[in-house]
Design a protein around this motif. Structure first.
Motif, PDB file in Angstrom:
ATOM      1  N   TYR A  78       0.829  -1.211   0.000  1.00  0.00           N
ATOM      2  CA  TYR A  78       0.000   0.000   0.000  1.00  0.00           C
ATOM      3  C   TYR A  78       0.868   1.267   0.000  1.00  0.00           C
ATOM      4  O   TYR A  78       1.980   1.270   0.524  1.00  0.00           O
ATOM      5  CB  TYR A  78      -0.882   0.037   1.265  1.00  0.00           C
ATOM      6  N   SER A  79       0.297   2.334  -0.515  1.00  0.00           N
ATOM      7  CA  SER A  79       0.967   3.636  -0.409  1.00  0.00           C
ATOM      8  C   SER A  79       0.747   4.172   1.003  1.00  0.00           C
ATOM      9  O   SER A  79      -0.079   3.631   1.757  1.00  0.00           O
ATOM     10  CB  SER A  79       0.366   4.611  -1.417  1.00  0.00           C
ATOM     11  N   LYS A  80       1.468   5.246   1.347  1.00  0.00           N
ATOM     12  CA  LYS A  80       1.352   5.817   2.693  1.00  0.00           C
ATOM     13  C   LYS A  80      -0.090   6.245   2.975  1.00  0.00           C
ATOM     14  O   LYS A  80      -0.632   6.005   4.056  1.00  0.00           O
ATOM     15  CB  LYS A  80       2.301   7.015   2.821  1.00  0.00           C
ATOM     16  N   GLY A  81      -0.704   6.863   1.971  1.00  0.00           N
ATOM     17  CA  GLY A  81      -2.075   7.339   2.128  1.00  0.00           C
ATOM     18  C   GLY A  81      -3.056   6.186   2.346  1.00  0.00           C
ATOM     19  O   GLY A  81      -3.975   6.286   3.154  1.00  0.00           O
ATOM     20  N   MET A  82      -2.830   5.090   1.606  1.00  0.00           N
ATOM     21  CA  MET A  82      -3.716   3.915   1.760  1.00  0.00           C
ATOM     22  C   MET A  82      -3.561   3.311   3.160  1.00  0.00           C
ATOM     23  O   MET A  82      -4.542   2.900   3.780  1.00  0.00           O
ATOM     24  CB  MET A  82      -3.382   2.858   0.694  1.00  0.00           C
ATOM     25  N   LYS A  83      -2.317   3.284   3.641  1.00  0.00           N
ATOM     26  CA  LYS A  83      -2.091   2.753   4.998  1.00  0.00           C
ATOM     27  C   LYS A  83      -2.804   3.627   6.026  1.00  0.00           C
ATOM     28  O   LYS A  83      -3.395   3.127   6.982  1.00  0.00           O
ATOM     29  CB  LYS A  83      -0.585   2.709   5.308  1.00  0.00           C
ATOM     30  N   GLN A  84      -2.730   4.918   5.810  1.00  0.00           N
ATOM     31  CA  GLN A  84      -3.380   5.851   6.739  1.00  0.00           C
ATOM     32  C   GLN A  84      -4.902   5.639   6.722  1.00  0.00           C
ATOM     33  O   GLN A  84      -5.549   5.645   7.762  1.00  0.00           O
ATOM     34  CB  GLN A  84      -3.005   7.298   6.347  1.00  0.00           C
ATOM     35  N   ARG A  85      -5.443   5.434   5.512  1.00  0.00           N
ATOM     36  CA  ARG A  85      -6.886   5.196   5.396  1.00  0.00           C
ATOM     37  C   ARG A  85      -7.271   3.884   6.084  1.00  0.00           C
ATOM     38  O   ARG A  85      -8.304   3.791   6.749  1.00  0.00           O
ATOM     39  CB  ARG A  85      -7.300   5.163   3.924  1.00  0.00           C
ATOM     40  N   LEU A  86      -6.406   2.871   5.930  1.00  0.00           N
ATOM     41  CA  LEU A  86      -6.680   1.596   6.583  1.00  0.00           C
ATOM     42  C   LEU A  86      -6.595   1.735   8.103  1.00  0.00           C
ATOM     43  O   LEU A  86      -7.369   1.106   8.842  1.00  0.00           O
ATOM     44  CB  LEU A  86      -5.685   0.537   6.094  1.00  0.00           C
ATOM     45  N   SER A  87      -5.676   2.576   8.541  1.00  0.00           N
ATOM     46  CA  SER A  87      -5.547   2.823   9.973  1.00  0.00           C
ATOM     47  C   SER A  87      -6.828   3.469  10.519  1.00  0.00           C
ATOM     48  O   SER A  87      -7.272   3.160  11.632  1.00  0.00           O
ATOM     49  CB  SER A  87      -4.332   3.726  10.211  1.00  0.00           C
ATOM     50  N   ILE A  88      -7.416   4.338   9.723  1.00  0.00           N
ATOM     51  CA  ILE A  88      -8.682   4.975  10.121  1.00  0.00           C
ATOM     52  C   ILE A  88      -9.794   3.918  10.159  1.00  0.00           C
ATOM     53  O   ILE A  88     -10.586   3.872  11.099  1.00  0.00           O
ATOM     54  CB  ILE A  88      -9.023   6.124   9.138  1.00  0.00           C
ATOM     55  N   ALA A  89      -9.793   3.035   9.150  1.00  0.00           N
ATOM     56  CA  ALA A  89     -10.790   1.947   9.137  1.00  0.00           C
ATOM     57  C   ALA A  89     -10.639   1.078  10.378  1.00  0.00           C
ATOM     58  O   ALA A  89     -11.623   0.676  10.996  1.00  0.00           O
ATOM     59  CB  ALA A  89     -10.616   1.105   7.876  1.00  0.00           C
TER      60      ALA A  89
END
Lengths: 231, 225
Positions: free
Chosen positions: A127-138
């Motif tokens: 994942y990209s950094k942004g995708m990881k951040q979004r997953l962290s929010i999920a």
């Protein structure tokens, strides 16, 4: 209502939080505003039970125990808390079980909310950094927390992801999920919250309601106070 | 979620991560095998002479492999703050300890299964006189060592010198364990050399109980910051 009473915290002999008094009502969203080193993240760590204050009292809602408080709490910190060699789905399933709530549909629901459903079986390391951040929010939203701590959740997100998160926060606010938001973008934090709390050198120096026209006078006042204290 | 379910959850996650990459398991097994070969070259002695040091030669690769595992096992948690994610969750910290202990033990068990037969093969040792005692010693001894290793590694997780701290602290604490496993292994390999095996087994069981039960109940308190 969560209440902090006269909280003091020392880290490496430095007093990072001075006599903090804060009330966080259920469903209330609070913007924590302040320069780097103001003590915003330390305050979130105290609320997240990661750091035990040296003095003062934490009164949990309805006199809950620490363990029960943790069940109500969702946390988004700069660290993602994700396992990079597991898939997004495996990560969320693990965290869901950790909170004792097993519901496959809920995993799919939050993955759709953060627009990662189509890549849920991919290893997080790809994942990209942004995708990881979004997953962290999920991950933080998975167990339907009543209270949410958000430390710079917009960091590393592209404009589309920022918009997604912003809408999610507005929705949560409507549903009655309370959150404390720390963001570099104080104007955006103001827009997303009911109340703003200004911090400077470990102290709360001002508080105010986030009204439509109130942002610029509030920030002006903040700068004046900081100037006064520095001189 | 029950305590046992939490243990199983941590164990499943750790083993899934480990068996997906297999890098740590392979390193541990290869290290143990190479070390056995190295010892065979160094102690290229007559069978009689090797009897004096055989228990040490059998255990050394296993224990050093386990040490290799302590620092690397669970590194995924440290890298992405995932341990923080566990600490802020409602999980029982004792379950976290037990899950990690069993996961680490599985890896060490695989090392034992591959390394011990090589010991007998390369060092030209006769088949152990008491295979039951040897197996008991291997299983109990490695459990005790892993228990103390996981305990110290998790306790030292927030220290910047975890990798240095664990080896320094583990050996003094493991002295009773070493005494017991060396005595018992000697008795298993060469029954004529020793007696009083029950006492040593009791010591081993007592040691394991202390370093398994105490952290399980105290971890909530010990990990509180």
């Amino acid at each position: 209502m969560m209440e902090l009473q006269n909280i003091n915290l020392f880290m490496n002999d430095k007093n990072v939080l001075h006599s903090i008094n804060l009330q966080w009502r259920k469903g209330e969203s609070i913007a924590l505003i302040g320069a780097n080193g103001a003590g915003k993240s330390s305050l979130l760590k105290v609320l997240g039970t990661l750091v035990k204050p040296n003095s003062g009292k934490l009164k949990y809602p309805s006199d809950l125990s620490v363990k029960e408080w943790k069940k109500l709490l969702g946390i988004v910190f700069p660290e993602t808390f994700l396992y990079h060699s597991l898939t997004a789905y495996e990560n969320l399933r693990f965290y869901q079980k950790l909170y004792g709530k097993i519901n496959k549909d809920r995993i799919d629901e939050v993955l759709k909310q953060v627009k990662l459903f189509h890549v849920k079986q991919e290893i997080v390391d790809t994942y990209s950094k942004g995708m990881k951040q979004r997953l962290s929010i999920a991950r933080a939203l998975l167990h339907n927390p009543t209270y949410l701590l958000l430390d710079e959740p917009f960091d590393g997100l592209d404009s589309e992801s920022k918009e997604i998160l912003k809408n999610m926060l507005l929705q949560m606010r409507q549903k009655g999920t309370g959150y404390i938001l720390v963001s570099h973008d104080s104007e955006q934090a103001w827009e997303l919250c009911d109340r703003a709390v200004l911090m400077h050198e470990g102290r709360i120096i001002a508080e105010g309601k986030c009204t439509n026209q109130g942002y610029f006078p509030f920030i002006k006042r903040y700068r004046e106070i900081v100037k006064e204290k520095s001189s | 979620m029950t305590f046992i379910n939490q243990v199983v959850l941590i164990l499943n996650r750790d083993l899934r991560i480990e068996f997906r990459s297999k890098s740590l398991l392979l390193s541990m097994v290869i290290f143990a095998l190479l070390f056995q070969v190295f010892l065979q070259i160094v102690f290229d002695a007559k069978t009689q002479a090797i009897q004096m040091i055989a228990p040490g030669i059998l255990w050394l690769p296993v224990l050093l492999s386990a040490m290799l595992g302590f620092n690397k096992y669970g590194s995924a948690e440290r890298e992405n703050g995932a341990l923080t994610g566990l600490l802020v969750s409602p999980i029982d910290k004792g379950a976290l300890f037990l899950g990690k202990l069993i996961g680490n033990y599985v890896l060490v068990f695989i090392v034992i299964v591959t390394s011990v037969p090589i010991f007998f093969l390369f060092l030209k040792q006769p088949f152990p006189a008491s295979i039951g005692l040897l197996l008991t010693t291997l299983l109990l001894g490695s459990w005790g060592f892993v228990a103390i290793g996981v305990f110290l590694t998790t306790l030292a997780h927030s220290s910047s010198i975890t990798e240095l701290l664990v080896p320094i602290m583990i050996f003094p604490l493991a002295v009773p364990l070493f005494l017991a496993i060396i005595q018992l292994t000697e008795m298993a390999l060469f029954p004529s050399l020793g007696m009083g095996e029950n006492l040593w087994i009791l010591l081993l069981i007592g040691y394991n109980l202390i370093f398994t039960v105490a952290p399980t109940f105290l971890f909530d308190l010990l990990l509180e910051v």
